[in-house]
Design a protein around this motif. Structure first.
Motif, PDB file in Angstrom:
ATOM      1  N   ALA A  14       0.825  -1.203   0.000  1.00 53.36           N
ATOM      2  CA  ALA A  14       0.000   0.000   0.000  1.00 53.36           C
ATOM      3  C   ALA A  14       0.861   1.255   0.000  1.00 53.36           C
ATOM      4  CB  ALA A  14      -0.923  -0.008   1.217  1.00 53.36           C
ATOM      5  N   GLU A  15       2.043   1.168   0.617  1.00 47.37           N
ATOM      6  CA  GLU A  15       2.940   2.327   0.678  1.00 47.37           C
ATOM      7  C   GLU A  15       3.285   2.838  -0.724  1.00 47.37           C
ATOM      8  OE1 GLU A  15       7.482   3.433   2.260  1.00 47.37           O
ATOM      9  OE2 GLU A  15       6.685   1.383   2.448  1.00 47.37           O
ATOM     10  N   PHE A  16       3.393   1.900  -1.676  1.00 48.11           N
ATOM     11  CA  PHE A  16       3.754   2.273  -3.038  1.00 48.11           C
ATOM     12  C   PHE A  16       2.600   2.043  -4.002  1.00 48.11           C
ATOM     13  CE2 PHE A  16       7.894   0.940  -1.122  1.00 48.11           C
ATOM     14  CZ  PHE A  16       8.454   2.206  -1.068  1.00 48.11           C
ATOM     15  N   ASN A  17       1.361   2.232  -3.490  1.00 50.25           N
ATOM     16  CA  ASN A  17       0.164   2.087  -4.324  1.00 50.25           C
ATOM     17  C   ASN A  17       0.130   0.760  -5.080  1.00 50.25           C
ATOM     18  OD1 ASN A  17      -0.875   4.627  -3.605  1.00 50.25           O
ATOM     19  ND2 ASN A  17       0.374   5.635  -5.154  1.00 50.25           N
ATOM     20  N   GLY A  18       0.504  -0.295  -4.377  1.00 48.91           N
ATOM     21  CA  GLY A  18       0.410  -1.623  -4.975  1.00 48.91           C
ATOM     22  C   GLY A  18       1.620  -2.046  -5.777  1.00 48.91           C
ATOM     23  N   CYS A  19       2.686  -1.256  -5.800  1.00 45.90           N
ATOM     24  CA  CYS A  19       3.890  -1.605  -6.561  1.00 45.90           C
ATOM     25  C   CYS A  19       4.987  -2.108  -5.624  1.00 45.90           C
ATOM     26  CB  CYS A  19       4.403  -0.397  -7.344  1.00 45.90           C
ATOM     27  SG  CYS A  19       3.338   0.061  -8.724  1.00 45.90           S
ATOM     28  N   PRO A  20       5.903  -2.963  -6.142  1.00 42.41           N
ATOM     29  CA  PRO A  20       7.028  -3.442  -5.327  1.00 42.41           C
ATOM     30  C   PRO A  20       8.198  -2.460  -5.360  1.00 42.41           C
ATOM     31  CG  PRO A  20       7.051  -4.530  -7.463  1.00 42.41           C
ATOM     32  CD  PRO A  20       5.822  -3.636  -7.451  1.00 42.41           C
ATOM     33  N   ASP A  21       9.136  -2.651  -4.419  1.00 41.37           N
ATOM     34  CA  ASP A  21      10.393  -1.886  -4.388  1.00 41.37           C
ATOM     35  C   ASP A  21      11.509  -2.925  -4.270  1.00 41.37           C
ATOM     36  OD1 ASP A  21      12.485  -0.141  -4.060  1.00 41.37           O
ATOM     37  OD2 ASP A  21      11.994   0.346  -1.970  1.00 41.37           O
ATOM     38  N   THR A  22      11.968  -3.433  -5.416  1.00 36.97           N
ATOM     39  CA  THR A  22      12.885  -4.568  -5.455  1.00 36.97           C
ATOM     40  C   THR A  22      14.198  -4.293  -4.736  1.00 36.97           C
ATOM     41  OG1 THR A  22      11.935  -5.301  -7.558  1.00 36.97           O
ATOM     42  CG2 THR A  22      14.099  -6.167  -6.983  1.00 36.97           C
ATOM     43  N   ASP A  23      14.788  -3.102  -4.961  1.00 35.63           N
ATOM     44  CA  ASP A  23      16.099  -2.823  -4.382  1.00 35.63           C
ATOM     45  C   ASP A  23      16.023  -2.177  -2.994  1.00 35.63           C
ATOM     46  OD1 ASP A  23      15.296  -0.247  -4.985  1.00 35.63           O
ATOM     47  OD2 ASP A  23      16.654  -0.016  -6.678  1.00 35.63           O
ATOM     48  N   GLY A  24      14.806  -1.944  -2.496  1.00 34.52           N
ATOM     49  CA  GLY A  24      14.623  -1.447  -1.145  1.00 34.52           C
ATOM     50  C   GLY A  24      15.161  -0.052  -0.885  1.00 34.52           C
ATOM     51  N   ASP A  25      15.198   0.771  -1.926  1.00 32.83           N
ATOM     52  CA  ASP A  25      15.732   2.130  -1.747  1.00 32.83           C
ATOM     53  C   ASP A  25      14.650   3.173  -1.506  1.00 32.83           C
ATOM     54  OD1 ASP A  25      14.606   2.243  -4.240  1.00 32.83           O
ATOM     55  OD2 ASP A  25      16.448   2.766  -5.315  1.00 32.83           O
ATOM     56  N   GLY A  26      13.410   2.699  -1.310  1.00 29.54           N
ATOM     57  CA  GLY A  26      12.320   3.638  -1.047  1.00 29.54           C
ATOM     58  C   GLY A  26      11.704   4.242  -2.285  1.00 29.54           C
ATOM     59  N   VAL A  27      12.091   3.766  -3.463  1.00 25.53           N
ATOM     60  CA  VAL A  27      11.518   4.229  -4.726  1.00 25.53           C
ATOM     61  C   VAL A  27      10.848   3.037  -5.396  1.00 25.53           C
ATOM     62  CG1 VAL A  27      11.959   5.316  -6.955  1.00 25.53           C
ATOM     63  CG2 VAL A  27      13.343   5.963  -4.960  1.00 25.53           C
ATOM     64  N   ALA A  28       9.536   3.131  -5.652  1.00 25.84           N
ATOM     65  CA  ALA A  28       8.803   2.029  -6.261  1.00 25.84           C
ATOM     66  C   ALA A  28       9.366   1.706  -7.643  1.00 25.84           C
ATOM     67  CB  ALA A  28       7.322   2.370  -6.356  1.00 25.84           C
TER      68      ALA A  28
END
Length: 465
Positions: A254-268
């Motif tokens: 939900a934090e990224f409107n349903g998108c993943p953040d593969t590298d975990g840098d806070g950018v979807a």
């Protein structure tokens, strides 16, 4: 009995016409039942019993003809964009024919009244952004019988629905029915008002996508979905409906409107230009090792900070004069900051130039340069090439012997002759200009031979910006 048959026929006609009509997009069908009142008086008609338009419009006691029972049936269907078509049938009895000019109310024997009408109306409900107040205007026509006499009418209606629930409304309406002129001579049916009040029932909701949720309650009426999401789908099963999910086919948070953040840098990932390498949000998820604000992938010197205009590399000063190459008009020649990295022409250099220029000799009375002057011209060229961004003017001067016009012409040609020689021997032509001053600028007296010799000269002077 024959009149009752006529009313039943009109009602059947109403039901037949209703299949082509409309009410609203969620409940397209509407059926209304109620009572109606016929009022002949306030219509501005030609009969003696009719007053001016809207006279005693609300005088129900004296002028309204009302049956004490259900006397009007309407069926409508929504067309779209606020428009509906409604067909209606009504029955009444005329016992009050109006009022004579002397004020006497005219009573008549019970005259049967039947009408079938069609109307296109426009609802202002959406314009008012109201969920319950629904005023409308309508226009249409119909046919009205009073006893055995029938006439076509042109109708204009003003009505109001008060929606008690989504499907039930209390309706009031007033319709002006204008009898066509061809029928006026028969007196009945005359032009009149017909008022009505009753209940409207809206129904017929659809389930377009077949997901068990009616369109009026379905937030995604054309796509099958889940009840917990009001009829909307969640393809990736991450608890976020597809319409609100920026990555509907890939599970995310939900934090990224349903998108993943593969590298975990806070950018979807969809917004991360480097989704597999941790980076900075300011650089759309890409790294910047030297911290110069340019992503490593676009940095010509990723480990050495530099400006973007130099592709992320630091600027150089090749000639070491303290002026960076980007600002140095003479990047390969040592110069001064004051002269944008180029060498400055000093007074000493200027004097040296004119010492050599004064030794340029011409054939007598001509602009052709004597061969003996070539060594001096070579020295001049050498100096000019040391100052590649400086501009100079070649000036020609004469003594006062001869006519002023001739001296002016001779000074022009000699100045241009020197300029041509310099250009032909490697000096940029755009750095040189030539002008003759004739005898107008002497530096010595023209009364002596020595003075005149000094006045016959060429000067090469720096053009100051």
């Amino acid at each position: 009995m024959k009149h009752l048959s006529r009313f039943l026929a009109a009602s059947l006609l109403v039901l037949g016409l209703s299949t082509a009509n409309a009410q609203d997009e969620n409940n397209p069908w509407a059926v209304s039942i109620g009572v109606n009142a016929v009022d002949i008086f306030p219509t501005g008609g030609d009969l003696p019993v009719q007053g001016e338009i809207f006279d005693e419009y609300f005088n129900a006691n004296d002028h309204w003809n009302i049956l004490p029972s259900v006397s009007k049936l309407s069926v409508g269907r929504y067309i779209g964009d606020g428009f509906s078509f409604t067909a209606s049938g009504s029955v009444n009895k005329i016992t009050k024919a109006g009022e004579l000019p002397d004020g006497t109310n005219v009573g008549v024997d019970d005259l049967s009244y039947y009408a079938v009408d069609g109307r296109v109306s426009y609802s202002f409900k959406n314009l008012l952004s109201s969920s319950w107040l629904d005023p409308y205007l309508g226009v249409g026509g119909g046919y009205t019988w009073v006893d055995e006499i029938g006439a076509g009418t042109f109708n204009g209606s003003l009505g109001l629905n008060f929606w008690i629930t989504e499907n039930l409304a209390f309706n009031v309406q007033s319709t002006y029915k204008h009898v066509f002129e061809d029928y006026a001579a028969s007196n009945y049916p005359p032009t009149h008002f017909q008022h009505s009040a009753g209940l409207t029932f809206a129904f017929g909701g659809k389930d377009t996508d077949g997901d068990g949720i009616y369109d009026k309650d379905d937030e995604c009426p054309e796509v099958p979905g889940l009840e917990e999401f009001n009829g909307c789908p969640d393809t990736d099963g991450d608890g976020i409906t597809d319409a609100k999910d920026d990555c509907p086919d890939v599970a995310g948070t939900a934090e990224f409107n349903g998108c993943p953040d593969t590298d975990g840098d806070g950018v979807a990932d969809p917004k991360d230009e480097c989704p597999t390498v941790a980076g900075l949000a300011a650089l759309n998820g890409c790294p910047d090792a030297d911290g110069d604000g340019i992503t490593d992938a676009n940095d010509g010197c990723p480990n050495e900070a530099g400006p973007a205009e130099n592709n992320g590399c630091p600027y150089q000063d090749k000639d070491g004069d303290g002026v960076l190459d980007k600002d140095d008009n003479c990047p390969d020649v040592v110069g001064t900051v004051a002269n944008n990295g180029c060498p400055e022409v000093t007074e000493e250099v200027q004097e040296t130039l004119n010492e050599y220029a004064a030794q340029i000799l011409f054939d007598s009375g001509k602009s052709s340069i004597k061969k003996v002057s070539e060594d001096k011209l070579a020295e001049i060229i050498k100096i000019l090439n040391e100052y590649p961004n400086a501009k100079f003017t070649v000036e020609g001067h004469t003594d006062s012997v001869g006519s002023e016009k001739l001296n002016q012409r001779l000074s022009d040609t000699r100045a241009n002759s020197v300029k041509t020689y310099l250009v032909e021997n490697g000096v940029d032509k755009f750095r040189l200009s030539a002008i003759g001053y004739g005898e107008s600028r002497p530096i010595a007296t023209n009364n002596t031979r020595a003075g005149r010799a000094k006045n016959r000269r060429v000067e090469i002077n720096l053009v100051k910006e």
